[in-house]
Motif scaffolding. Structure first.
Motif, mmCIF file in Angstrom:
data_model
loop_
_atom_site.group_PDB
_atom_site.id
_atom_site.type_symbol
_atom_site.label_atom_id
_atom_site.label_comp_id
_atom_site.label_asym_id
_atom_site.label_seq_id
_atom_site.Cartn_x
_atom_site.Cartn_y
_atom_site.Cartn_z
ATOM 1 N N UNK A 220 50.664 71.194 -10.505
ATOM 2 C CA UNK A 220 51.719 71.958 -11.150
ATOM 3 C C UNK A 220 51.464 72.059 -12.652
ATOM 4 N N UNK A 221 52.113 73.022 -13.281
ATOM 5 C CA UNK A 221 51.907 73.223 -14.708
ATOM 6 C C UNK A 221 52.413 72.033 -15.511
ATOM 7 N N UNK A 222 53.405 71.324 -14.987
ATOM 8 C CA UNK A 222 53.918 70.145 -15.674
ATOM 9 C C UNK A 222 54.433 69.143 -14.657
ATOM 10 N N UNK A 223 54.671 67.913 -15.128
ATOM 11 C CA UNK A 223 55.107 66.842 -14.233
ATOM 12 C C UNK A 223 56.473 67.127 -13.622
ATOM 13 N N UNK B 234 56.005 60.648 -12.010
ATOM 14 C CA UNK B 234 56.239 61.935 -12.678
ATOM 15 C C UNK B 234 57.080 61.768 -13.933
ATOM 16 N N UNK B 235 57.894 60.694 -13.979
ATOM 17 C CA UNK B 235 58.755 60.444 -15.135
ATOM 18 C C UNK B 235 59.670 61.652 -15.403
ATOM 19 N N UNK B 236 60.174 62.248 -14.331
ATOM 20 C CA UNK B 236 61.007 63.440 -14.435
ATOM 21 C C UNK B 236 62.483 63.062 -14.366
ATOM 22 N N UNK B 237 63.172 63.149 -15.490
ATOM 23 C CA UNK B 237 64.574 62.741 -15.531
ATOM 24 C C UNK B 237 65.493 63.731 -14.822
ATOM 25 N N UNK C 219 56.207 68.823 -10.159
ATOM 26 C CA UNK C 219 55.981 67.891 -9.058
ATOM 27 C C UNK C 219 57.226 67.057 -8.802
ATOM 28 N N UNK C 220 57.923 66.654 -9.883
ATOM 29 C CA UNK C 220 59.151 65.882 -9.716
ATOM 30 C C UNK C 220 60.193 66.616 -8.902
ATOM 31 N N UNK C 221 60.333 67.913 -9.140
ATOM 32 C CA UNK C 221 61.293 68.709 -8.364
ATOM 33 C C UNK C 221 60.926 68.763 -6.889
ATOM 34 N N UNK C 222 59.628 68.894 -6.590
ATOM 35 C CA UNK C 222 59.188 68.916 -5.199
ATOM 36 C C UNK C 222 59.451 67.574 -4.520
ATOM 37 N N UNK C 223 59.269 66.485 -5.263
ATOM 38 C CA UNK C 223 59.511 65.160 -4.706
ATOM 39 C C UNK C 223 61.002 64.958 -4.438
#
Length: 445
Positions: free
Chosen positions: A177-180, A225-228, A183-187
């Protein structure tokens, strides 16, 4: 009866074909990036054009395969299409009177054409088995998660001058993905789908495989991913599904003696969560980036700027699709370059004003309300229909939480298409009385 059953299987086959084709192509053609020999990150060549062609082809194919069902749906849910038309009309007017009318109108046409097949599939979802509606979402998300693990183990993979890599921005996992956050959204989507699949699958092996093997890997990848924003999605999902589990647990108690252990048990669970948060407080602080002066990572500055624009254009905003032009002369003072507010609610309010904002919220809120009505009605039986309604309610609320840190709705993104699939599916949910007479009930149970 046999002929009717064969027709239902045939329609289920076509539904699966189009659902898989559209969702996989949306992820691959619109989201995936790679590096060329010079190190530049690129998307698949002409990916957007290829996807537009697939979307148009799918509209035609779905219409011919499901014409009779769709015509019946159109007659029974006119208010949904009236509401949708109001939103599109407001977006069109906003674009025409905005600061970049040509681009706004172009974006609106592309948005309508690419979202249409997903809405049609959402309307048809009630005609196929419950598991067939979610499997593509779950399977693609799981493949992305395991792909990220594999690329971490192998390191960057080069092939004919093109490089596939997992890391982005230091140690954050992004897969292709263009950004982490992508991937976080897909997870996060995978987590919601896993809980749904556990409830509707009939085999213990599948349930344990999802719970013991796949879910831990999914959560590990999410942590990397560290996606808040995706954390908000997952927390909302856990809140609702844990609430459902606790509710069912309470109703299983048949005597006072058993009930006496419930509150202490709940206290132990909460205590363990608090203990976990204390032990891993430094890791959680790093994940949430609590040491930053601005927890929104520069977003707050742009949010306030957009809200100032609303004062100047309260009804229709500064123009649908005009954010790039608005931000072209704006210098962000935050630590990272940001092209927009990264908040769908602030973004839509700024671009389309109060009218566009309310039209979007109306579609969203009523979809959640319709799902909730089914959940409330069938809370005691909890069959497959209940769990699908519960899934729709949870994922629509989770998506609303997630989009406070992203702007992927009313843009050409996979999550926009997912949003319209969910909207159409929730708005067209059959009533309980209608469900019992459905010709597909036998294969959907």
């Amino acid at each position: 009866m046999h002929i009717k059953f064969e027709k239902s299987l045939q329609k289920e086959f076509f539904f699966k074909i189009f659902w898989w084709l559209l969702w996989v192509s949306a992820i691959v053609l619109l989201e995936f990036y790679y590096r060329n020999q010079s190190g530049e990150r690129l998307k698949i060549s002409f990916g957007q054009y290829w996807f537009f062609f697939i979307a148009v082809f799918s509209i035609i194919g779905i219409w011919f395969a499901f014409k009779e069902i769709l015509l019946e749906k159109f007659k029974s849910i006119r208010i949904f299409f009236y509401s949708l038309c109001v939103l599109l009309l407001i977006l069109g007017l906003s674009a025409v009177f905005g600061i970049n009318s040509a681009y706004g109108l172009r974006l609106l046409v592309i948005l309508m054409m690419t979202s249409a097949p997903f809405m049609l599939l959402g309307m048809l979802a009630h005609s196929v088995p419950y598991q067939s509606r979610i499997i593509p979402l779950l399977a693609v998300s799981v493949c992305c998660a395991f792909g990220a693990v594999l690329l971490t183990l192998t390191g960057p993979v080069s092939w004919f001058g093109y490089t596939l890599e997992n890391y982005l921005m230091g140690q954050r996992w992004a897969f292709l993905f263009i950004e982490a956050n992508g991937l976080g959204g897909m997870i996060a989507l995978a987590v919601t789908c896993i809980f749904f699949q556990i409830h509707v699958t009939s085999t213990k092996t599948t349930q344990w495989m999802l719970l013991v093997f796949i879910l831990p890997v999914i959560l590990l990848v999410f942590w990397k991913t560290n996606s808040r924003g995706s954390l908000l999605w997952i927390l909302v999902t856990l809140f609702f599904y844990c609430g459902l589990w606790l509710r069912n647990l309470v109703h299983q108690f048949t005597n006072l003696h058993a009930r006496q252990f419930f509150l202490p048990g709940l206290g132990i669970v909460i205590g363990l969560i608090v203990l976990f948060a204390i032990i891993y407080r430094y890791e959680l602080s790093a994940f949430l980036r609590l040491d930053q002066r601005d927890l929104t990572t520069g977003r707050m500055e742009i949010w306030l700027y957009y809200l100032e624009q609303v004062k100047n254009n309260p009804l229709l905003g500064f123009g649908f699709g005009a954010s790039d032009q608005l931000m072209s002369g704006y210098v962000v003072k935050g630590p990272f370059p940001i092209a927009g507010p990264l908040n769908v609610f602030v973004g839509v309010l700024g671009e389309t004003g109060v009218l566009g904002f309310l039209a979007m919220l109306w579609l969203w809120f009523v979809a959640i309300l319709k799902a909730w009505q089914i959940v409330k009605t069938k809370i005691n039986s909890q069959d497959g229909f209940f769990h699908y309604a519960f899934f729709l309610m949870v994922i629509l609320i989770s998506l609303a939480a997630h989009q406070n840190g992203e702007w992927q709705i009313l843009r050409i993104t996979p999550f926009n298409f997912l949003f319209f699939f969910l909207l159409a599916s929730a708005w067209t949910m059959p009533k309980t009385a209608e469900l019992s007479t459905s010709e597909y009930q036998e294969i959907s149970s």
